[in-house]
Enzyme design. Sequence first.
Site, short mmCIF file in Angstrom:
data_model
loop_
_atom_site.label_atom_id
_atom_site.label_comp_id
_atom_site.label_asym_id
_atom_site.label_seq_id
_atom_site.Cartn_x
_atom_site.Cartn_y
_atom_site.Cartn_z
N ASP A 68 30.95 -4.80 -28.67
CA ASP A 68 31.45 -5.73 -27.55
C ASP A 68 32.79 -5.69 -27.23
OD1 ASP A 68 31.68 -7.24 -30.16
OD2 ASP A 68 31.96 -8.95 -29.23
N GLU A 127 31.65 -9.76 -31.99
CA GLU A 127 32.78 -9.98 -32.87
C GLU A 127 33.85 -10.48 -32.16
OE1 GLU A 127 36.75 -8.77 -34.97
OE2 GLU A 127 36.01 -8.48 -32.60
#
Length: 366
Positions: A68, A127
């Site tokens: 991400d 994250e």
Amino acid sequence: MTVIELFQKLLRFQSITPNDDGAFDFIEEYLGQEWSCIKVDMEGVKNRFYYKKFNENPQHLCFAGHIDVVPTGKNWEIDPFAAEVIDGVITARGAQDMKSGDAAFLYACKHAKNFDGTLSILLTSDEEGEGTYGTIKMLEHLREINFIPNYAVVAEPTCEEIFGDAIKVGRRGSINGYITIKGKQGHAAYPEKCINPVHNFANILPKIAGINLDNGDEYFAPSKLVITDIRGGMEVTNVTPNELKIMFNVRNSTNTTRESVESFINENLKGLEYDFRTTQGSFPFVTNKESKVVKAMENSIKEVLGVTTKHSTHGGTSDARYFGNFGIEAIEFGVINDTIHSVGERTTVKEVEGLTKVFEDLIEKF
């Protein structure tokens, strides 16, 4: 597919937290049938653990990262997901943080011919967000099935001035504090009828603001109490505030705990009426400099890049903290960190190719 072509492919997935945008399906196909995959998905977050057992040796080395990225923001001069190479530079969201690292270890692991034990790859789609259902959930599952790695390399960007100059051997934790000093609102012309929390706190502020709570050590700078917000009152000049709210953050080393921070604040607020609470989103960890994974990474950087690397714990936090909490000897190594999260985030072809070679050398000689 070269590592740069792989890198470009990953960058073109618009994987803004927690959406992987199809990246995990591609990665599973890229690694092929020789790699097994464990999936732990919850609350919109996808976690993947790819692994390959080369033999029955219990040694287990895991490469870890996140697919991400943060939102792009405005004013990019080029398409932030086009990922074109221009004069040896790739400018794209996630170029440094951290699809460069993802591409490097995916390529190195896929092409590994031999390893004395098990190689694995842990990737999450959360994250950059809260991380509540990310890496930690996969590690909890791996513990339940008795498949926790011995060592981990998180490929976050770590280098400072030149590629290869720093590896992270630990990270600071993060403690947040919330204080409310109670008072009694009243007319500014009659201060004797009021209890002004600003006045009562004024002489305490210099005793806590910017104070080092420990002296640091060979791994960590001192844990400093940083005031992040102070507010009170009604934004008028003739009414004293009923309460004063203060917020602070401590990026703490292993020498300072949440409990010691609370004791420090309570000692300094004696005599006042107040509410106080803390939260801790991440905990500090450090991997011993004599650890096998530290020594092996130092050697590979020296062999491939000709650079003598240094140990660092500088900066914010990362998912490496979760590995430390599970007793896994973890380090971080990746490209230069100077444009992460910014408009125009970029890295170079040379760094990504160099990072791949370092990981290949690490796997071969571990």
